[in-house]
Scaffold this active site. Structure first.
Site, short mmCIF file in Angstrom:
data_model
loop_
_atom_site.label_atom_id
_atom_site.label_comp_id
_atom_site.label_asym_id
_atom_site.label_seq_id
_atom_site.Cartn_x
_atom_site.Cartn_y
_atom_site.Cartn_z
N GLN A 145 -9.22 -4.91 8.97
CA GLN A 145 -8.47 -3.99 9.81
C GLN A 145 -7.47 -4.85 10.60
OE1 GLN A 145 -7.00 -1.37 10.61
NE2 GLN A 145 -8.71 -0.01 11.13
N GLU A 182 0.84 -1.19 0.00
CA GLU A 182 0.00 0.00 0.00
C GLU A 182 0.88 1.24 0.00
OE1 GLU A 182 -3.73 0.33 2.42
OE2 GLU A 182 -2.52 1.76 3.56
#
Length: 201
Positions: free
Chosen positions: A174, A17
């Site tokens: 998450q 990311e």
């Protein structure tokens, strides 16, 4: 390639990311980082979206570089908090024009003193609009230990199921610290909903 297809393969999927530059014109270093990441043969690269859409145009540019320069699947984050339907439609058109087919649909963190001025309340509202406006592979967030704003975990499971029913193709978690919670909640949601079989890490 669609992220859902990557996750359906019988192998470990590795992704990275990156964050778009905050300053205008500061793409050189980001593109260098993308070039370096590409040499690692990761399966896809996700590109974040600044609070309130502050780096939204840059997200599209970076995702386009990943997708079109390196032919690597790019996962463009898209947040809807404080956004109008017109803004989201414009962003979807930009993504489509640049060949980006993977979107991580998020509500996003509400700004301080948020007044609720946008057209969207939850990520599910964004998922529904994306589903209507284009043939995108849609990812959404899930919270094995429960969303911090959700008082009851049973309600959290219901909201997650609603995302899948609305058209979400895969889920990404998450951070969590107890694998047993992850596996137990996956089973809770998975029953009767094959789309939830692929949870991203």
């Amino acid at each position: 390639m669609r992220i859902s297809e990557l996750l359906a393969r019988d192998k470990i999927t590795v992704s990275c990311e990156i964050f778009p530059p905050k300053k205008d014109g500061a793409f050189g270093r980001i593109f260098e980082v993308v070039d370096q990441i590409n040499q690692l043969n990761v399966d896809f690269i996700s590109v974040t979206y600044g609070a309130g859409g502050s780096t939204s145009k840059k997200t599209v540019e970076v995702a386009s570089y990943i997708q079109n320069k390196h032919c690597k699947p790019a996962l463009a984050h898209l947040t809807c908090c404080d956004s109008s339907k017109e803004e989201i439609q414009h962003r979807l058109e930009e993504l489509k024009a640049n060949g980006i087919e993977n979107i991580l649909a998020l509500r996003g963190d509400r700004p301080e003193n948020y007044s609720g001025g946008g057209s969207y309340t939850y990520a599910i509202d964004l998922i529904r609009d994306i589903k209507v406006q284009g043939d995108f592979c849609i990812g959404a967030a899930c919270y094995p230990e429960g969303h911090v704003e959700c008082e009851h975990k049973e309600d959290d499971i219901g909201f997650l199921k609603a995302k899948v029913d609305a058209g979400c193709d895969f889920l990404t978690t998450q951070m969590f610290f107890d694998n047993n919670i992850y596996y137990n909640r996956k089973l809770q949601v998975q029953v009767g909903h094959p789309a939830v079989e692929n949870w991203g890490f």
